[in-house]
Design an enzyme around this catalytic site. Structure first.
Site, PDB file in Angstrom:
ATOM      1  CG  ASP A  33       6.536 -22.021  10.501  1.00  0.00           C
ATOM      2  OD1 ASP A  33       5.918 -21.526  11.447  1.00  0.00           O
ATOM      3  OD2 ASP A  33       6.338 -23.180  10.096  1.00  0.00           O
ATOM      4  CB  CYS A  65      42.510 -17.448 -13.578  1.00  0.00           C
ATOM      5  SG  CYS A  65      44.124 -17.804 -14.294  1.00  0.00           S
ATOM      6  CG  ASP A 100       5.569 -25.002  13.031  1.00  0.00           C
ATOM      7  OD1 ASP A 100       5.096 -24.318  13.942  1.00  0.00           O
ATOM      8  OD2 ASP A 100       4.906 -25.450  12.086  1.00  0.00           O
ATOM      9  CB  CYS A 158      -0.926   0.005   1.219  1.00  0.00           C
ATOM     10  SG  CYS A 158      -0.025   0.158   2.777  1.00  0.00           S
TER      11      CYS A 158
END
Length: 809
Positions: free
Chosen positions: A703, A87, A499, A16
């Site tokens: 999560d 290199c 979790d 927004c």
């Protein structure tokens, strides 16, 4: 002195005008930024800044610190012309100095460059031009896999190197005989021509300037670019020995010690070419995991066109094509079944050996195997968009990345060659003027030995080869690691936050109890109303209620109003009656008195069930209990983590009583309960602030903030969506044993890297003083240098034997 510049940055995450205003304010506060205009519509920030005060990297960091993401362009380049780590270092420095380059990483082992850049500041053609101007070649990978390009290039290189080794070996053989004759004073047993310096000159010259031509080319390019690499050392050392021999042969009156050293230069070049060939072959085996993944893909597909079955290469399948799959065939691309049904072996993704039933509307994944039925599906993802292609892409990106442990090797490689040249010159001077005055031959021999023993190839290969094998081995076992950084970080973890739902438990809860609190309602009515509201929620607990209602054949009305309240529950209106369903906090916030029913709630929670409180028209109506079952291997994996010295925490939005009941089942002592989704990240940060190195394991969606906050974020899932942005490591098989395996793999890889770095540094730290003291023949030095690179790559390949099995619990 000010230097005004402009840049345009693409931003993600703005929703927004308040977001765009916040970004704009943050930018304008930053020192050096003179103007900033953030456009929400096209999600861009146009910034004018003083380059003498700030730089684009700092500007981007301001946006990140404000909490938004950046859209960055990316290109992968296939490089050629590199001979050693110096290199790669040079190309990386050249690219990172360019305006608009966010990060350029050059991998000497894979011969690729991964470049992140701001497309408004620099183009791909300008990036390629910078590499070419540095003296190397660059090819944009485009739609072709880096592995395919690398394999083709490596095969060509191996063929070329083998030819040079054979050519050089044939010519070197008589010179090798001469070396042994001189060593053992065996002049009588060889033809006189072997001792002839003109004959030796004829043999050594093609080796020096044909077989060794590449060393001269690469040395020239390096020196022209004001840097030095392995080829500079080889060219310098062998040329010194060769030119001294030429002078001795054709102008003997110019030298005191009339010995020739054609065998030294020729055999060193031969040995180094042999080492390079073996190294190239070995490096090819480090990316074997990607080859295995690519081999999983079907080669052809049967598509329905004009009512006919047409067999085409899988590369030609288009989105929305109808594809026919018969029993025993590999599914060619990702899609959705339109006709028929079958069972599909998805073990390559999920690790589950039991075939999965598939019907109309179900998704199928490319490279999985159709077991029994025949079905037609519509292609939804083809080419580089398929799940398998995404897996390959992640592995390729990880293999092209750098681990922090490589920084030390990069710094050393950058200064190594110039220092060695200085040491070689000092050695030569010390012998000629001090240790053995006037003996130019001895001084030259030791000068050559120092140059040849000191090549930094092994140092440059020590880390990337192990990272390549480690990330590849992870992919073979369903562990997708985004970069070498996270592969390294995982071995440092001493705390893991798990979790609960979908990680420790199956994430497929079922309805177990419906306790009626208001006798004016019956169980069927309450279930029907609860399911009608929950049908609009995607939460697993909501789906359990909906499934229970559908199993009873109840028709669910559409609510007039619905509102999901994260971490609390849902609110809805059905037939003019307000329905609340969720936690005690939800009831309290809506002044619903539930105190007299708390004991019933607690009784259910002590059984490990999640209890949702239901209110109708502002009054308590029911308690609905849902239980989620613990995954089969969760307890085993958690015990193994604890055995590895890792502290295990469980985090959940469930109340403390239910959470502790589940934690007790799996052996977890540390529980974080009643944590809202937005607060999970704060809890992870709190653990980090205690000095812990924290890994977070979750489903990668709810999560996401916590996964980003953790030192290492692990997304656990089925692997069908392999590009989970928030996670650093994706465990495709949805099993916590994958977490254990990933940490063990990290520990094994870092141990392997440390071994490689030790041996790479050991060769040089021991070899250079020995050579400087005159105790090392240049030919032996050449053999040792060649062996060092091969041994480092071979040691990295030992990681392929890594096993993910856990010790008995």
């Amino acid at each position: 002195m000010s230097k005004i510049k402009e840049t345009t940055i693409k931003i993600t995450g703005m929703t927004c005008a308040a977001c765009s205003s916040r970004v704009e304010r943050s930018l304008k506060k930053h020192p050096g930024i003179q103007a900033a205009a953030v456009n929400l519509a096209n999600e861009t920030a146009r910034i004018t800044f003083d380059a003498a005060v700030t730089n684009p990297d700092q500007v981007r960091q301001v946006i990140k610190d404000t909490g938004y993401g950046l859209v960055q362009s990316h290109v992968d380049l296939k490089l050629s012309g590199m001979s050693c780590a110096a290199c790669a270092q040079r190309i990386e420095k050249v690219l990172n100095k360019l305006d608009g380059i966010l990060k350029a990483t050059v991998n000497f082992a894979t011969e690729t460059a991964s470049v992140e850049f701001n497309s408004s500041d620099i183009t791909v053609s300008e990036i390629k031009r910078a590499v070419i101007d540095a003296g190397y070649k660059a090819e944009e990978l485009g739609d072709r896999s880096p592995t395919e390009l690398e394999q083709a290039e490596r095969e060509r290189e191996i063929k070329r190197q083998k030819g040079l080794v054979i050519f050089s070996s044939i010519l070197s053989l008589p010179l090798l005989v001469y070396m042994f004759v001189m060593l053992f004073n065996a002049h009588a047993v060889v033809p006189p021509i072997i001792m002839n310096p003109y004959f030796q000159f004829a043999l050594a010259t093609p080796i020096q300037f044909i077989a060794g031509a590449n060393f001269y080319k690469e040395a020239y390019v390096a020196l022209k670019g004001r840097s030095a690499n392995m080829s500079v050392l080889v060219a310098l050392g062998t040329t010194a020995a060769y030119l001294y021999s030429v002078v001795t042969t054709f102008f003997p009156q110019w030298v005191t010690h009339q010995e020739v050293y054609y065998e030294t230069s020729a055999i060193i070049i031969t040995l180094i070419l042999l080492g390079k060939t073996l190294e190239t072959i070995a490096k090819g085996r480090t990316s074997e995991a990607i080859k295995k993944l690519l081999d999983l893909q079907a080669k052809t597909a049967t598509v329905l066109r004009g009512g006919k079955e047409v067999q085409i290469p899988v590369e030609d399948v288009q989105v929305e094509d109808l594809v026919l799959v018969k029993p025993g065939e590999k599914i060619p691309v990702d899609g959705v079944i339109k006709e028929g049904y079958s069972t599909v072996d998805e073990s390559m993704l999920t690790g589950e050996s039991v075939p999965v039933d598939k019907k109309i509307g179900d998704e199928v994944i490319g490279a999985t195997i159709n077991k029994h039925g025949t079905f037609t599906f519509q292609a939804t993802k083809v080419g580089r968009d398929t799940a398998l292609a995404q897996i390959v892409k992640i592995v390729e990106q990880a293999q092209g990345s750098k681990a922090p442990i490589q920084r030390m090797a990069d710094i050393i490689s950058g200064y190594f060659v110039p220092v060695v040249v200085v040491l070689a010159i000092i050695t030569m001077a010390a012998w000629y003027y001090g240790a053995d005055p006037g003996n130019f031959t001895r001084a030259l021999t030791n000068f050559t030995a120092v140059l040849v023993i000191a090549c930094p190839c092994a140092l440059g290969l020590a880390t990337p080869t192990s990272i390549m094998v480690g990330t590849g081995k992870g992919a073979e076992n369903g562990i997708l690691i985004k970069s070498g950084e996270y592969l390294e970080k995982a071995h440092q973890l001493n705390a893991i936050v798990l979790d609960k739902t979908g990680t420790i438990t199956k994430g497929e809860p079922t309805l177990t109890d419906t306790v009626i609190l208001d006798k004016s309602y019956n169980e069927e009515t309450l279930l029907k109303q609860a399911a009608a509201v929950e049908k609009l929620s995607e939460h697993p607990l909501a789906q359990a209620i909906v499934k229970a209602a559908e199993a009873k054949g109840l028709t669910l009305d559409k609510p007039n109003h619905f509102e999901a309240i994260p971490g609390h529950g849902v609110k809805g209106t059905l037939g003019g009656e307000q329905i609340l369903l969720g936690t005690r906090k939800l009831m309290q916030e809506n002044q619903i008195e539930m105190q007299e029913h708390i004991k019933q709630v607690e009784r259910l929670e002590e059984q490990g069930k999640t209890v949702m409180l239901m209110a109708l028209a502002g009054k308590p109506a029911a308690l609905i209990a849902v239980a989620d079952t613990v995954k089969e291997h969760s307890q085993e994996a958690i015990a193994e983590l604890q055995k590895m010295g890792i502290e295990v925490w469980m985090i959940t939005g469930d109340n403390t009583r239910t959470a502790r009941a589940i934690a007790q089942q799996v052996g977890i002592d540390h529980v974080l309960a009643e944590v809202l989704p937005e607060d999970k990240a704060r809890e992870v940060e709190r653990l980090r602030n205690q000095g812990k190195t924290v890994g977070m394991v979750g489903d990668g969606i709810n999560d996401a903030p916590a996964l980003v906050t953790a030192d290492v974020g692990f997304a656990i899932g089925t692997g069908t969506d392999v590009a989970i942005e928030a996670a650093d490591i994706t465990l495709m098989r949805g099993d916590l044993r994958g977490l254990v395996a990933s940490i063990k793999l990290s520990r094994a890889t870092i141990k392997n890297i440390k071994q490689n770095l030790f041996w790479a540094l050991f060769y040089n730290t021991v070899g250079i003083p020995v050579a400087a003291l005159g105790l090392l023949n240049p030919v032996i030095a050449g053999a040792a240098m060649a062996l060092s690179s091969v041994s480092v790559v071979s040691n990295a390949l030992r990681l392929r034997k890594f096993r993910t099995e856990m010790s008995p619990v």
